[in-house]
Design an enzyme around this catalytic site. Sequence first.
Site: not given
Length: 364
Positions: A11-13, A40, A182
């Site tokens: 995850g994470c953007a 994300r 994000g």
Amino acid sequence: MDKVFPRIPSGCAISGIMNKKGESIPGTDIIKSIALMHDRSNGLGGGFSAYGIYPEFKEHYALHVFYDSLNDRVAAEDFINEHFNVDTSEQIHTRKVKAITNPPLIWRYFVQPKKNRLSNSELTEDEYIVRCVMKINSLYKGAYIFSSGKNMGAFKGVGFPEDIGEFYRLDEYKGYIWTAHGRFPTNSPGWWGGAHPFTLLDWSIVHNGEISSYHTNARFLEMFGYKCTLQTDTEAITYIFDYLMRKQGLSLELALAVVAAPLWKEIDRMDAERRELCRALRIVFSSLLVNGPFSIILGTSKGIVALNDRIKLRSLAAATKGDFLYVASEESAIREICPNPENIWIPKGGEPVIGMLEGVNSIL
């Protein structure tokens, strides 16, 4: 009953935009780009860094500070007023957003070091700032300086990034470089100080990944005065670049060869001069090798650098059109704001994407 979020290591953007001529870009563009990657994140962290947003105070350091309470603010302001000439002190302008709850007190100060204190300290101006930031963040409970550069600022908090952008009224700002994040927290809690970007002076880092070398990195950095108070790998990456480039004077190329060092088998195949240099870097700065899956965007006042881990365990795309450089976790996030790029590509593992302002030869 509290919500339970699944752990998603991929995850994470991240997203970044820069104009190589230093022309202003509205904050709405970066919000649109990062919002496209909503899935994300999980609403526990979002943030932005922006360069060129304070032209009227471009010779001042802009301190952005979170406070837990009024008493915490009073205590930290005593320190700030003792060490700096404060030109302007104000709450950062925000607007009510339904999804953003329980924000801390958020203030900014445009400051310059007091000349007598700076001269007596025998420190450079930047080092004076760094030591003051480290002191407040490690010793003043309930106060946290989350941005300390010139003509730039970080804006972050608990929420999805598009909500954080709305909360901070980033549609009212313009800058020539923007980065965004994000967050999907994995090894640390979702809280305002733990959101990305992490900054120091005009360095900023947004990061997707999970660094297994954090404790090794942090122990090395703390020998040189850095306080890793947040127990977060992204904070350590920020300090690594500051240590290697500002303190040790390494070029960007050499700093990247430390952070994402070539594999030993690759070093063995290099020509003799390059081989000895890379071997020396790996030996001297072995504790600053960043291990684990990551993609990062390093922002500075002179440009940006996007970088994957050496075996590309995190996604990263890049594109150009005219004077613009775009980088993001997903190609779709670039096309959301630049539908028809002139060039678009997927960087290889460990291969940096570097964008510098026109006429700039070094990112330092």
